[in-house]
Design an enzyme around this catalytic site. Structure first.
Site, PDB file in Angstrom:
ATOM      1  CB  SER A   1       9.225  -2.723  -6.155  1.00 57.76           C
ATOM      2  OG  SER A   1      10.235  -3.081  -6.627  1.00 57.76           O
TER       3      SER A   1
ATOM      4  CD1 TRP B   1      14.135  -7.185 -11.494  1.00 58.89           C
ATOM      5  CD2 TRP B   1      15.552  -8.594 -12.497  1.00 58.89           C
ATOM      6  NE1 TRP B   1      15.419  -7.521 -10.562  1.00 58.89           N
ATOM      7  CE2 TRP B   1      16.294  -8.156 -11.203  1.00 58.89           C
ATOM      8  CE3 TRP B   1      16.187  -9.667 -13.317  1.00 58.89           C
ATOM      9  CZ2 TRP B   1      17.413  -8.876 -10.695  1.00 58.89           C
ATOM     10  CZ3 TRP B   1      17.268 -10.164 -12.724  1.00 58.89           C
ATOM     11  CH2 TRP B   1      17.720  -9.871 -11.565  1.00 58.89           C
TER      12      TRP B   1
ATOM     13  CG  HIS C   1       9.528  -2.136 -11.535  1.00 61.84           C
ATOM     14  ND1 HIS C   1       9.034  -3.167 -10.855  1.00 61.84           N
ATOM     15  CD2 HIS C   1      10.442  -1.531 -10.314  1.00 61.84           C
ATOM     16  CE1 HIS C   1       9.588  -3.160  -9.726  1.00 61.84           C
ATOM     17  NE2 HIS C   1      10.232  -2.378  -9.360  1.00 61.84           N
TER      18      HIS C   1
ATOM     19  CE  LYS D   1      11.357  -7.813  -3.567  1.00 58.48           C
ATOM     20  NZ  LYS D   1      11.131  -8.321  -4.987  1.00 58.48           N
TER      21      LYS D   1
HETATM   22  C1  GTR Z   1      15.134  -4.607  -7.788  1.00 56.06           C
HETATM   23  C2  GTR Z   1      14.923  -5.916  -7.228  1.00 56.06           C
HETATM   24  C3  GTR Z   1      13.688  -6.348  -7.008  1.00 56.06           C
HETATM   25  C4  GTR Z   1      12.783  -4.956  -6.614  1.00 56.06           C
HETATM   26  C5  GTR Z   1      13.136  -3.770  -6.943  1.00 56.06           C
HETATM   27  C6  GTR Z   1      12.461  -2.495  -6.310  1.00 56.06           C
HETATM   28  O1  GTR Z   1      16.487  -4.056  -7.942  1.00 56.06           O
HETATM   29  O2  GTR Z   1      15.871  -6.720  -7.909  1.00 56.06           O
HETATM   30  O3  GTR Z   1      13.497  -7.188  -6.352  1.00 56.06           O
HETATM   31  O4  GTR Z   1      12.399  -5.319  -5.109  1.00 56.06           O
HETATM   32  O5  GTR Z   1      14.550  -3.697  -7.023  1.00 56.06           O
HETATM   33  O6  GTR Z   1      12.347  -2.541  -5.036  1.00 56.06           O
HETATM   34  O7  GTR Z   1      12.496  -1.602  -6.960  1.00 56.06           O
END
Ligand code: GTR
Length: 426
Positions: A264, A355, A405, A268
């Protein structure tokens, strides 16, 4: 007069409510492929002056150009390795985890002085091996002690987000030990002959919009901060590079086989660390989405404008210029994937993680393929978005997993298989 001013107030309120409603509507995420704005991706193999990159030598120049563009427009520019970087091992337990692992903990101080920022690195290495081991390096979200219930792990005293199990008033309690262990299948990693090294990302920079007044920013930033100053993702990536500085000195680790990974926002981070630092032999992005593996120009799910609004501290200020103007970006995320070339890179998506734009994550891999081919490797063998649970392992690896996720055992199995495919016996 009073009536008039009351009326004025009432009108203002109505207008504000309408504006808020319009705002809400505006930010409804798009998940409809047919509504993707028309876009043209910048070509990773065309230099800024229009020259086409035709050989690996020219790619080196283009690579530097792309790094400078990502620094300038997306993540910001981080300081170099500090002169006062110090490593202090405070734990070496040869029979941890019922004898399966050697556990080490190292304090990495980024500067001199009692209040200087630093991080704890936790390592588990298979106890049976006699030679330096290939190692997965990743940051974690909840503190090292949450990675495994092992009582020997130092409990983090850093700020941590409320809402995680065992966290009270932004601090970890004993009840948070092992809370994230499901995402760290240490037995599997050790059994397959790999080490695990991890640090808490909040040790480097706490993950909230604090005006860059704490963590490594408080130590290293200039005042005023330029619009291309590093923000949190760049800071976390910098922290991974400092962990690599340590791993290079550890005789139990094979420094030529350190694999940087993240989930997540930390996916990045892993991509950016891997792009900048070729000491990482392999790069793994787990569900990294917007600002990670997903193409910005598709503007599906999370967009540049939305991420900058939700997390103003993640990217450099210049990135906000591209809110709702993704087409103006001089880069897109396929170029971030290409910056790992020719090293193996793996991008993982999940079905319910819309997302993060799973298809956009695959397309970044596909459009990084020409760079991998130019450098004499296979790139992304699939030309179409693979079906669910059908991993593709070229020099670029990709899978689209059932579920949400998350980081699952399935994800880890793919990463380990992929590492074996590329590095076993090397
Ligand atoms: C979310 C965000 C994503 C992702 C995620 C995470 O809220 O919008 O870009 O990075 O968090 O890191 O769990």
């Amino acid at each position: 007069m009073i009536v008039h001013s009351r009326l004025g107030i009432t009108l203002t309120l109505v207008c504000t409510m309408n504006a808020a409603h319009a705002e809400e509507k505006k930010w409804e995420p798009n998940y409809d492929e047919s509504k993707i704005p028309a876009y043209t991706l910048p070509d990773p193999l065309v230099m800024d002056d229009g020259t086409t990159v035709e050989d690996p030598q020219q790619w080196v120049k283009r690579r530097n150009e792309l790094i400078a563009l990502f620094e300038q427009h997306v993540y910001g520019k981080a300081p170099r390795k500090p002169d006062d970087l110090r490593f202090k091992q405070f734990d070496h337990t040869p029979d941890a985890l019922d004898g399966k692992a050697v556990r080490k903990q190292i304090r990495i101080d980024f500067a001199k002085g009692a209040d200087a920022p630093g991080m704890d690195l936790l390592m588990y290495l298979p106890s049976k091996t006699t030679k330096p081991v290939p190692t997965f390096l990743l940051l974690n979200f909840q503190g090292n002690h949450a990675v495994n219930p092992d009582p020997g792990i130092r409990l983090s005293t850093s700020w941590v987000r409320d809402g995680y199990p065992g966290v009270e008033n932004n601090h970890s309690t004993e009840a948070s030990r092992g809370a994230a262990s499901r995402r760290f299948p240490i037995d599997m990693i050790l059994e397959r002959g790999y080490g695990l090294a991890t640090a808490y990302y909040g040790d480097i920079d706490p993950d909230y919009d604090d005006g860059f007044n704490n963590g490594v920013h408080a130590q290293f930033d200039t005042d005023p901060r330029p619009d291309n100053a590093w923000a949190s993702i760049a800071a976390w990536a910098w922290g991974l590079r400092r962990a690599m500085d340590y791993l290079e000195t550890d005789n139990d680790v094979d420094p030529k086989h350190v694999f940087v990974m993240g989930h997540s926002r930390l996916g990045k981070t892993a991509l950016w660390a891997g792009a900048l630092d070729e000491r990482f032999a392999m790069v793994i992005s787990n569900n990294s989405g917007c600002g990670g593996a997903a193409l910005c120009r598709r503007a599906i799910g999370e967009t540049v404008g939305k991420i900058n609004q939700l997390f103003p501290h993640w990217f450099c200020k210049n990135f906000t210029r591209y809110n709702e103007r993704e087409n103006d970006l001089p880069v897109d995320q396929h170029m971030l994937i290409a910056l790992a070339a020719p090293r193996p890179i793996y991008v993982a998506s999940a079905e319910k993680d819309r997302w993060a734009d799973p298809k956009g994550e695959f397309l970044s891999c596909l459009h990084a393929d020409p760079v991998y081919r130019l450098l004499g490797t296979t790139g992304m063998p699939a030309k179409r978005w693979p079906a669910l649970d059908e991993p593709v392992h070229g020099r670029i690896g990709y899978h689209y997993r059932t579920g949400g996720h998350d980081v699952t055992d399935y994800d880890w199995q793919q990463y380990i298989d992929f590492a074996e495919k590329h590095f076993q016996g090397k």
